[in-house]
Design a protein around this motif. Structure first.
Motif, PDB file in Angstrom:
ATOM      1  N   PRO A  58       0.791  -1.230   0.000  1.00 42.16           N
ATOM      2  CA  PRO A  58       0.000   0.000   0.000  1.00 42.16           C
ATOM      3  C   PRO A  58       0.824   1.281   0.000  1.00 42.16           C
ATOM      4  N   ARG A  59       1.956   1.272   0.671  1.00 45.56           N
ATOM      5  CA  ARG A  59       2.793   2.475   0.708  1.00 45.56           C
ATOM      6  C   ARG A  59       3.285   2.843  -0.695  1.00 45.56           C
ATOM      7  N   HIS A  60       3.436   1.847  -1.565  1.00 48.67           N
ATOM      8  CA  HIS A  60       3.878   2.125  -2.931  1.00 48.67           C
ATOM      9  C   HIS A  60       2.896   3.051  -3.648  1.00 48.67           C
ATOM     10  N   VAL A 107      11.411   2.240  -3.452  1.00 41.76           N
ATOM     11  CA  VAL A 107      12.219   2.313  -4.675  1.00 41.76           C
ATOM     12  C   VAL A 107      11.989   3.623  -5.415  1.00 41.76           C
ATOM     13  N   LEU A 108      10.732   4.005  -5.638  1.00 42.40           N
ATOM     14  CA  LEU A 108      10.439   5.184  -6.456  1.00 42.40           C
ATOM     15  C   LEU A 108      11.110   6.460  -5.944  1.00 42.40           C
ATOM     16  N   PRO A 109      11.226   6.689  -4.636  1.00 39.52           N
ATOM     17  CA  PRO A 109      11.944   7.891  -4.195  1.00 39.52           C
ATOM     18  C   PRO A 109      13.410   7.926  -4.648  1.00 39.52           C
ATOM     19  N   SER A 125      10.061  -0.643  -9.716  1.00 45.20           N
ATOM     20  CA  SER A 125       9.732  -0.801  -8.296  1.00 45.20           C
ATOM     21  C   SER A 125       9.120  -2.148  -7.963  1.00 45.20           C
ATOM     22  N   VAL A 126       8.642  -2.884  -8.959  1.00 46.34           N
ATOM     23  CA  VAL A 126       7.866  -4.114  -8.782  1.00 46.34           C
ATOM     24  C   VAL A 126       6.832  -3.986  -7.661  1.00 46.34           C
TER      25      VAL A 126
END
Length: 506
Positions: free
Chosen positions: A334-336, A457-459, A451-452
């Motif tokens: 969810p944080r993604h 990852v995205l940051p 990011s899978v």
């Protein structure tokens, strides 16, 4: 029978369910909700068309047969609430019970049948609850709320979170049928005279939205959708243009209900009331001159629950609240979804693409919903996600916005070609939102191979527009991700924007 567990993994951890029992003039209804939250979700909904308000206007009494049906329904609802392990049951009664001479005796018997105290709402209280329901269901509403039941019509002004003083009039469908003796011409005179005595509400409606609450108006909207071959069979947020609405409403008043397209979708008990609902709405449009009529599936029941929330929760955006709930229940991480909101925002800012509040809300909701289809078969993730979103129980969302959200996630899974999806949902979105959906999907198609769907990852991998280039920056330890698949996704984004693409290792 074992009680339903409120620890089910597919449900939010909101404690035990809550329920509303609404004793109306036409129907007695039970709605049980997953819990008390900003985006309330029904887990069970049942109504019984008892017709308590039938003949009250002329006899002054509740019909004994209707009372018997209502008491049997309430006893059933009591068992259902016990089975669902409901924590709090709020029982409401409105026009029929407050207007009838035997109303107090009925309420005493009803309280015994359902095992709960009953709140008898005054007309002003009913109007306020309806207005709060519209605030719960629409983002920043501005207009007049009209709640038409079997016994009465409530009108109340709403501006954002502010509720004006409401009024109630005996213009419910059953009441009109009763006092007019079934004469539509006589009923029309009664409606016009009553509404002309409330000029301040109709004058304040000019150029604003009329929010139509109540089962009869929802039934009319369903028939309007069928007559117009409308592609999305969702009532909440459905908009009707006044001129088109007037033409349709006159048709309903003049035609035999049996000839109306999709009339089978309306219960037989409600069909005789359609003409009365049509004439009330016609007069409101004629006298009030709203810019649009918005159909609301939220009303008194949702308003009562909304009023029980704390101030901070009431201020939350209902669309973002609902999208966040689904993100929590269905996403791999969810944080993604939250990180994807920020990642796409940074790119759009660097691109210099203007975003108004409407655009930002939709993009954020789409990012939160981006991964809800991951459990489906890969060949059907796009289609299943589209259906989940287009037909989901979202508040604070208009129908073009629904189409945008559904298309964004569909294109994310199926590729960016607009030919992959049917023309009807594209038409509903409109050209601007269709292109915005394709752009957001193109960004998602770059984000996920990196990011899978995992947070953190995205940051580390900003995507920015620099001149005529789109630049994805990868730290050295993520350099192996820069393969042909990722480059292909980058080229797809570049083609959409007519820009070159580069992956930089930093």
């Amino acid at each position: 029978m074992p009680a339903l567990s409120f620890e089910a993994p597919g449900r939010l951890k909101l404690g035990r369910p809550v329920a509303i029992i609404d004793i109306g003039s036409n129907s007695v209804r039970l709605v049980a909700y997953e819990g008390l939250s900003r985006a309330v979700t029904p887990i069970y909904n049942e109504k019984v068309l008892c017709g308590l308000g039938r003949h009250v206007a002329t006899t002054g009494r509740l019909d004994e047969e209707a009372v018997d049906r209502a008491l049997r329904a309430l006893a059933r609802f009591r068992v259902l609430c016990d089975t669902m392990n409901v924590s709090d049951i709020f029982v409401l009664a409105t026009a029929a019970a407050r207007d009838a001479s035997n109303g107090p005796a009925f309420l005493e018997a009803a309280a015994k049948a359902c095992g709960q105290p009953i709140s008898l709402l005054s007309g002003a209280e009913e109007a306020r609850a309806s207005a709060l329901g519209v605030i719960a269901g629409f983002h920043d509403p501005d207009g007049i709320v009209g709640d038409m039941g079997g016994g009465s019509l409530e009108l109340v002004d709403v501006r954002g979170s502010q509720v004006g003083q409401g009024i109630t009039m005996p213009l419910g469908g059953l009441a009109l049928q009763d006092v007019s003796g079934g004469s539509l011409k006589k009923a029309q005179r009664i409606v016009r005279e009553a509404l002309e005595r409330a000029p301040e509400y109709l004058e304040n409606l000019h150029g604003r939205t009329f929010y139509a609450v109540g089962g009869t108006w929802r039934a009319l909207a369903k028939l309007h959708q069928a007559a117009r071959d409308y592609p999305l069979h969702v009532m909440h947020g459905y908009l009707i243009e006044p001129d088109d609405g007037l033409d349709f409403l006159r048709l309903v008043e003049e035609a035999d209900a049996k000839t109306l397209k999709d009339i089978e979708s309306v219960s037989e008990a409600r069909r005789p009331l359609l003409a009365y609902g049509a004439m009330v709405l016609e007069e409101i449009i004629r006298l009030g001159q709203p810019i649009e009529v918005a159909i609301s599936a939220f009303g008194v029941r949702e308003g009562v629950l909304f009023d029980k929330l704390d101030a901070a929760t009431r201020e939350r955006d209902p669309l973002i609240a609902a999208a966040s709930d689904l993100n929590l229940l269905r996403s791999r991480s969810p944080r993604h979804g939250e990180e994807l909101c920020q990642w796409t925002e940074a790119f759009i800012r660097s691109l210099g693409l203007p975003e108004v509040e409407y655009d930002i809300r939709l993009r954020r909701a789409a990012c939160l919903l981006a991964d809800i289809g991951w459990r489906a078969h890969p060949d059907y993730r796009g289609e299943q996600s589209l259906n989940l979103i287009a037909y989901g129980a979202f508040a604070g969302l208009d129908h073009p916005g629904r189409a945008y959200l559904a298309l964004s996630i569909f294109f994310r899974h199926e590729g960016l070609s607009p030919d992959k999806v049917g023309s009807r949902i594209k038409t509903l979105a409109g050209p601007r939102l269709l292109e915005r959906a394709r752009l957001l999907a193109a960004l998602m198609r770059v984000a996920y191979p990196v990011s899978v769907a995992m947070e953190g990852v995205l940051p580390q991998v900003p995507l920015l527009a620099r001149g005529n280039q789109i630049v994805l920056q990868l730290p050295a330890h993520l350099e192996p991700l820069a393969n042909e698949r990722l480059m292909g996704r980058m080229r797809g984004l570049g083609k959409l924007l007519n820009m070159d693409t580069v992956i930089e290792i930093v």
